[in-house]
Design a protein around this motif. Structure first.
Motif, PDB file in Angstrom:
ATOM      1  N   SER A 150       0.815  -1.219   0.000  1.00 49.27           N
ATOM      2  CA  SER A 150       0.000   0.000   0.000  1.00 49.27           C
ATOM      3  C   SER A 150       0.848   1.267   0.000  1.00 49.27           C
ATOM      4  O   SER A 150       0.355   2.347  -0.328  1.00 49.27           O
ATOM      5  N   ARG A 151       2.113   1.136   0.365  1.00 51.61           N
ATOM      6  CA  ARG A 151       3.006   2.300   0.390  1.00 51.61           C
ATOM      7  C   ARG A 151       3.607   2.603  -0.982  1.00 51.61           C
ATOM      8  O   ARG A 151       4.278   3.633  -1.147  1.00 51.61           O
ATOM      9  N   TYR A 152       3.392   1.700  -1.934  1.00 43.25           N
ATOM     10  CA  TYR A 152       4.056   1.840  -3.233  1.00 43.25           C
ATOM     11  C   TYR A 152       3.022   1.861  -4.357  1.00 43.25           C
ATOM     12  O   TYR A 152       2.640   0.819  -4.883  1.00 43.25           O
ATOM     13  N   PRO A 153       2.572   3.046  -4.727  1.00 43.27           N
ATOM     14  CA  PRO A 153       1.551   3.188  -5.764  1.00 43.27           C
ATOM     15  C   PRO A 153       2.126   2.985  -7.166  1.00 43.27           C
ATOM     16  O   PRO A 153       3.339   2.786  -7.350  1.00 43.27           O
ATOM     17  N   ASP A 154       1.258   3.065  -8.154  1.00 42.15           N
ATOM     18  CA  ASP A 154       1.678   2.897  -9.543  1.00 42.15           C
ATOM     19  C   ASP A 154       2.810   3.844  -9.917  1.00 42.15           C
ATOM     20  O   ASP A 154       3.714   3.474 -10.674  1.00 42.15           O
TER      21      ASP A 154
END
Length: 390
Positions: free
Chosen positions: A24-28
């Protein structure tokens, strides 16, 4: 973990929640920028290792979760469903299984504990060669023993993450097969600590590919390693390789399923939001049905993934199930990649939508780590008992 029973208290949902807390900490945008720059996801890997995700298949007594490929597959699926790439972590999962099942007690104590603590990265499997490809019996890399050392000489290709690892598992021939009908005899696995080798004897060269995957050619020039680098028994490396590759097939299947879910989510969202000729395009059967059909195929592949994982964790023979799960999941996810691209129309090739990036990333699963045709060969010969076709 405090004791061996603590592993039983870690549920599948808890593993998934731990993975989601990281993904969840690493978006697209994070992966989009790495794709653009060719960068390595150091931050993601660090966070994942700090959370202990890489220890899922390490026994509790060596500091790991003491779980199986079933739980590991949940993690890699979630990484892909979130838009990332599990390849940057999955090596540290299935290779732990190889050491845990076939390594010596010294190797387990010395390596697994350090990996579990996050001090050592073990995530490269050096097997494939330029002139051998899938025909592993024809590899030319040799290992000879002199005194208390082994000397490895040869060339490998498609050794993923080789420049970002501390240890590599290398397959080399240590003796010719005694029986021509058993060409895989005489192959051995070695655990090589690349931090301790002469850099002139271990050189890597990156292979540029169509997506942001860090894979390399590796040159072993009379590489000197200690005698305790040998994993298990000399000459039985191919057996250990197959055991590890069955786990890899299952993890790849889960990554394909994660990709498939990503494509479904994006296609459905866009189909519901995009309004043309006065209504959402998702109301059109020409848009809706391909997404629905792809979803059905993905769910079927997912069922076989679970079966293969359960069999592997019970130490049952699961070559057929692992291979079929990988094939069906890769085909379902590639079907959905095309459906998602078509649903988005022109925006499917726009970088900001990330569809084209995931499209490029997913295509490799048709050919790696094993091609669809080789899976069909396996089914025809070993499951259906038809004549060898290759």
């Amino acid at each position: 973990m405090e004791d061996a029973n603590s592993a039983a208290r870690i549920t599948l949902d808890e593993v998934l929640q731990a993975a989601q807390a990281i993904t969840s900490r690493y978006p697209d945008a994070y992966y989009r920028e790495l794709d653009k720059s060719g960068g390595y996801p150091h931050e993601f890997i660090k966070d994942a290792m700090n959370a202990g995700l890489h220890t899922v298949m390490i026994p509790v007594e060596y500091g790991g979760m003491g779980l199986g490929v079933r739980e590991a597959s949940v993690i890699t699926e979630e990484i892909h469903r979130s838009g990332g790439a599990g390849a940057m972590l999955h090596g540290q999962m299935f290779m732990m299984g190889i050491l845990a099942r076939h390594g010596s007690e010294d190797q387990k104590r010395r390596v697994l504990t350090e990996v579990a603590a996050g001090h050592v990265r073990l995530q490269s499997f050096s097997v494939t060669e330029p002139d051998a490809g899938t025909d592993t019996s024809k590899i030319k890399t040799r290992a000879r023993r002199e005194g208390n050392h082994w000397y490895i000489t040869g060339q490998k290709v498609w050794t993923s993450r080789a420049a970002h690892t501390d240890m590599v598992i290398v397959l080399a021939r240590t003796s010719p097969p005694k029986d021509p009908a058993k060409p895989f005899e005489g192959l051995s696995c070695f655990l090589v600590d690349v931090r301790d080798v002469d850099p002139k004897q271990f050189q890597v060269r990156k292979i540029e590919v169509m997506f942001n995957h860090h894979t390399y050619e590796v040159f072993y020039d009379n590489l000197k390693v200690p005698e305790n680098a040998l994993i298990g028994e000399e000459g039985k490396g191919f057996k250990y390789l197959l055991d590890g590759l069955n786990a890899e097939r299952i993890l790849i299947a889960s990554e394909c399923i994660g990709d498939g879910r990503w494509f479904v989510d994006r296609a459905v969202k866009y189909a519901n939001e995009r309004v043309i000729f006065g209504r959402a395009i998702g109301a059109n059967q020409g848009v809706q049905f391909p997404i629905s059909r792809g979803y059905a195929h993905l769910e079927a592949a997912n069922a076989l993934r679970w079966k293969a994982a359960d069999m592997y964790d019970r130490h049952e023979k699961c070559g057929a199930e692992a291979n079929m799960a990988k094939m069906l999941a890769s085909e379902a996810s590639w079907e959905l990649a095309n459906v998602c691209m078509q649903t988005h129309g022109g925006f499917g090739v726009a970088v900001e939508y990330d569809v084209e990036r995931k499209f490029r990333e997913n295509r490799v699963f048709q050919i790696a780590p094993i091609s669809t045709n080789m899976v069909l060969n396996y089914i025809g010969q070993h499951v259906l008992k038809m004549p060898r076709s290759y």
